[in-house]
Design a protein around this motif. Structure first.
Motif, PDB file in Angstrom:
ATOM      1  N   UNK A 220       0.808  -1.225   0.000  1.00 14.70           N
ATOM      2  CA  UNK A 220       0.000   0.000   0.000  1.00 14.70           C
ATOM      3  C   UNK A 220       0.840   1.273   0.000  1.00 14.70           C
ATOM      4  N   UNK A 221       2.161   1.128  -0.113  1.00 13.12           N
ATOM      5  CA  UNK A 221       3.027   2.295  -0.201  1.00 13.12           C
ATOM      6  C   UNK A 221       3.524   2.818   1.143  1.00 13.12           C
ATOM      7  N   UNK A 222       3.146   2.176   2.229  1.00 13.56           N
ATOM      8  CA  UNK A 222       3.644   2.582   3.551  1.00 13.56           C
ATOM      9  C   UNK A 222       4.899   1.790   3.889  1.00 13.56           C
ATOM     10  N   UNK A 223       5.598   2.248   4.910  1.00 10.43           N
ATOM     11  CA  UNK A 223       6.798   1.546   5.335  1.00 10.43           C
ATOM     12  C   UNK A 223       6.435   0.285   6.116  1.00 10.43           C
ATOM     13  N   UNK A 224       7.167  -0.778   5.876  1.00 11.85           N
ATOM     14  CA  UNK A 224       7.061  -1.958   6.720  1.00 11.85           C
ATOM     15  C   UNK A 224       7.799  -1.674   8.029  1.00 11.85           C
ATOM     16  N   UNK A 225       7.742  -2.599   8.953  1.00 13.23           N
ATOM     17  CA  UNK A 225       8.493  -2.423  10.198  1.00 13.23           C
ATOM     18  C   UNK A 225       9.981  -2.288   9.905  1.00 13.23           C
ATOM     19  N   UNK A 226      10.478  -3.090   8.967  1.00 14.86           N
ATOM     20  CA  UNK A 226      11.892  -3.006   8.591  1.00 14.86           C
ATOM     21  C   UNK A 226      12.196  -1.671   7.918  1.00 14.86           C
ATOM     22  N   UNK A 227      11.266  -1.197   7.090  1.00 14.56           N
ATOM     23  CA  UNK A 227      11.450   0.081   6.422  1.00 14.56           C
ATOM     24  C   UNK A 227      11.467   1.236   7.406  1.00 14.56           C
ATOM     25  N   UNK A 228      10.556   1.171   8.384  1.00 13.44           N
ATOM     26  CA  UNK A 228      10.518   2.217   9.404  1.00 13.44           C
ATOM     27  C   UNK A 228      11.809   2.235  10.217  1.00 13.44           C
ATOM     28  N   UNK A 229      12.339   1.046  10.521  1.00 11.21           N
ATOM     29  CA  UNK A 229      13.581   0.959  11.277  1.00 11.21           C
ATOM     30  C   UNK A 229      14.747   1.518  10.466  1.00 11.21           C
ATOM     31  N   UNK A 230      14.758   1.229   9.179  1.00 12.31           N
ATOM     32  CA  UNK A 230      15.832   1.740   8.313  1.00 12.31           C
ATOM     33  C   UNK A 230      15.739   3.256   8.164  1.00 12.31           C
ATOM     34  N   UNK A 231      14.519   3.759   8.016  1.00 17.75           N
ATOM     35  CA  UNK A 231      14.312   5.209   7.927  1.00 17.75           C
ATOM     36  C   UNK A 231      14.786   5.891   9.206  1.00 17.75           C
ATOM     37  N   UNK A 232      14.441   5.329  10.328  1.00 20.59           N
ATOM     38  CA  UNK A 232      14.845   5.921  11.603  1.00 20.59           C
ATOM     39  C   UNK A 232      16.358   5.846  11.786  1.00 20.59           C
ATOM     40  N   UNK A 233      16.969   4.791  11.265  1.00 16.99           N
ATOM     41  CA  UNK A 233      18.427   4.682  11.362  1.00 16.99           C
ATOM     42  C   UNK A 233      19.109   5.794  10.571  1.00 16.99           C
ATOM     43  N   UNK A 234      18.571   6.106   9.390  1.00 16.17           N
ATOM     44  CA  UNK A 234      19.111   7.213   8.595  1.00 16.17           C
ATOM     45  C   UNK A 234      18.939   8.524   9.340  1.00 16.17           C
ATOM     46  N   UNK A 235      17.766   8.732   9.930  1.00 17.32           N
ATOM     47  CA  UNK A 235      17.502   9.974  10.655  1.00 17.32           C
ATOM     48  C   UNK A 235      18.387  10.081  11.899  1.00 17.32           C
ATOM     49  N   UNK A 236      18.577   8.973  12.580  1.00 14.87           N
ATOM     50  CA  UNK A 236      19.421   8.984  13.771  1.00 14.87           C
ATOM     51  C   UNK A 236      20.865   9.311  13.416  1.00 14.87           C
ATOM     52  N   UNK A 237      21.338   8.769  12.312  1.00 16.51           N
ATOM     53  CA  UNK A 237      22.700   9.081  11.886  1.00 16.51           C
ATOM     54  C   UNK A 237      22.802  10.545  11.465  1.00 16.51           C
ATOM     55  N   UNK A 238      21.768  11.050  10.812  1.00 16.15           N
ATOM     56  CA  UNK A 238      21.733  12.467  10.438  1.00 16.15           C
ATOM     57  C   UNK A 238      21.776  13.347  11.674  1.00 16.15           C
ATOM     58  N   UNK A 239      20.969  13.009  12.656  1.00 17.67           N
ATOM     59  CA  UNK A 239      20.938  13.776  13.907  1.00 17.67           C
ATOM     60  C   UNK A 239      22.309  13.780  14.581  1.00 17.67           C
ATOM     61  N   UNK A 240      22.922  12.605  14.661  1.00 20.86           N
ATOM     62  CA  UNK A 240      24.208  12.491  15.338  1.00 20.86           C
ATOM     63  C   UNK A 240      25.280  13.314  14.637  1.00 20.86           C
ATOM     64  N   UNK A 241      25.219  13.326  13.302  1.00 19.73           N
ATOM     65  CA  UNK A 241      26.213  14.063  12.530  1.00 19.73           C
ATOM     66  C   UNK A 241      26.023  15.574  12.611  1.00 19.73           C
ATOM     67  N   UNK A 242      24.866  16.003  13.113  1.00 20.32           N
ATOM     68  CA  UNK A 242      24.562  17.439  13.195  1.00 20.32           C
ATOM     69  C   UNK A 242      24.653  17.984  14.617  1.00 20.32           C
ATOM     70  N   UNK A 243      25.185  17.212  15.550  1.00 20.81           N
ATOM     71  CA  UNK A 243      25.185  17.612  16.951  1.00 20.81           C
ATOM     72  C   UNK A 243      26.299  18.584  17.345  1.00 20.81           C
ATOM     73  N   UNK A 244      27.410  18.592  16.610  1.00 20.05           N
ATOM     74  CA  UNK A 244      28.568  19.348  17.079  1.00 20.05           C
ATOM     75  C   UNK A 244      28.294  20.838  17.320  1.00 20.05           C
TER      76      UNK A 244
END
Length: 291
Positions: A220-244
């Motif tokens: 249906x075009x929504x994220x699966x549980x694995x997709x949501x986890x992967x999306x959040x992993x990208x966002x978490x890495x983005x957040x961490x890289x922007x903390x300095x």
């Protein structure tokens, strides 16, 4: 805190940056002789890089099809060189912020304080390997506090964006897959992303099929549980890289800047400049203060 500090701060300063895409800004690039919204967009955003070829801008901006960039650059530099575009950008931001926030607000001591705090954070940003962030950080310090605030938050958002692109590349998401993921997460409207960045339906559907094949996208075009986890992993890495910048600025100063930015961000949202489904994916402004 519900979200990383760097993401919470982004949701406050991004609306201030996005004033550069307000309808009135188009008059500035039109006055330089540029044709259409996209030529102005690429000229204004890419000007800190200098008169680089479209391939470099396509690489830095990541999600745009090269045909979208090539229709604007290098032609834009024939109308006005980057230095002239940067000067016009400052004038346009000055006018847009004064009109939206009011002369008293842009001349206030609170805005000057916000500008100085944001500038300190921007100058603390680590720009190794971050081309757009580094190019903006290298620009001269604007004299007017409200223009200085805009340039500071622009440096911070490009710094964060560079880190986001690195995270996407690291996770194996190409430009179209990255947009499909963003749309499926409910952060932006897929049609707005695809059409604005000039990708055809064939490329979009191919990216969807690939994500489904890897178990990240449901039928249906929504994220699966694995997709949501992967999306959040990208966002978490983005957040961490922007903390300095915020670690250097310190908790108290960062919280103070958040409070100073909040009414500005609210004014932008209430003006309707960031509609639902906007390409940058702004959805709200979470708390950044101590719990």
């Amino acid at each position: 805190m519900g979200k990383a500090l760097s993401r919470a701060m982004w949701e406050r300063y991004e609306p201030v940056h996005d004033l550069v895409y307000a309808p009135g800004i188009r008059r500035t690039t039109d006055a330089l002789g540029m044709r259409g919204f996209w030529m102005g967009y690429f000229a204004l955003r890419a000007a800190p890089l200098g008169a680089v070829p479209p391939a470099v801008v396509t690489s830095c901006f990541y999600v745009f099809h090269r045909s979208r960039v090539e229709r604007a650059l290098p032609d834009a530099w024939g109308y006005a060189p980057p230095a002239e575009v940067l000067a016009a950008r400052e004038r346009a931001v000055d006018a847009a912020m004064t009109q939206l926030f009011g002369p008293e607000a842009v001349a206030s001591t609170e805005l000057t304080e916000a500008a100085d705090l944001a500038w300190a954070a921007a100058m603390a940003a680590d720009t190794e390997g971050r081309v757009l962030g580094a190019a903006n950080q290298a620009l001269e310090r604007p004299k007017e506090p409200h223009v200085r605030l805009w340039q500071a938050v622009t440096t911070l958002r490009e710094h964060r964006g560079d880190g986001h692109v690195a995270a996407l590349v690291g996770h194996g998401f190409g430009p179209v897959a990255a947009m499909v993921l963003k749309s499926a997460a409910g952060e932006s409207d897929g049609a707005v992303l695809r059409e604005g960045r000039n990708w055809d339906l064939t490329a979009w559907r191919a990216a969807e099929a690939e994500l489904r094949e890897h178990g990240l996208l449901a039928a249906d075009g929504t994220l699966t549980a694995a997709g949501a986890a992967e999306h959040e992993a990208v966002e978490a890495r983005t957040d961490a890289a922007a903390e300095r910048p915020w670690a250097v600025l310190g908790q108290d100063a960062t919280e103070r800047l958040a409070r100073l930015l909040e009414p500005l961000a609210t004014t932008v949202r209430e003006a309707g400049l960031l509609p639902s489904g906007n390409p940058v994916g702004l959805t709200g402004a979470p708390d950044v203060t101590r719990e």
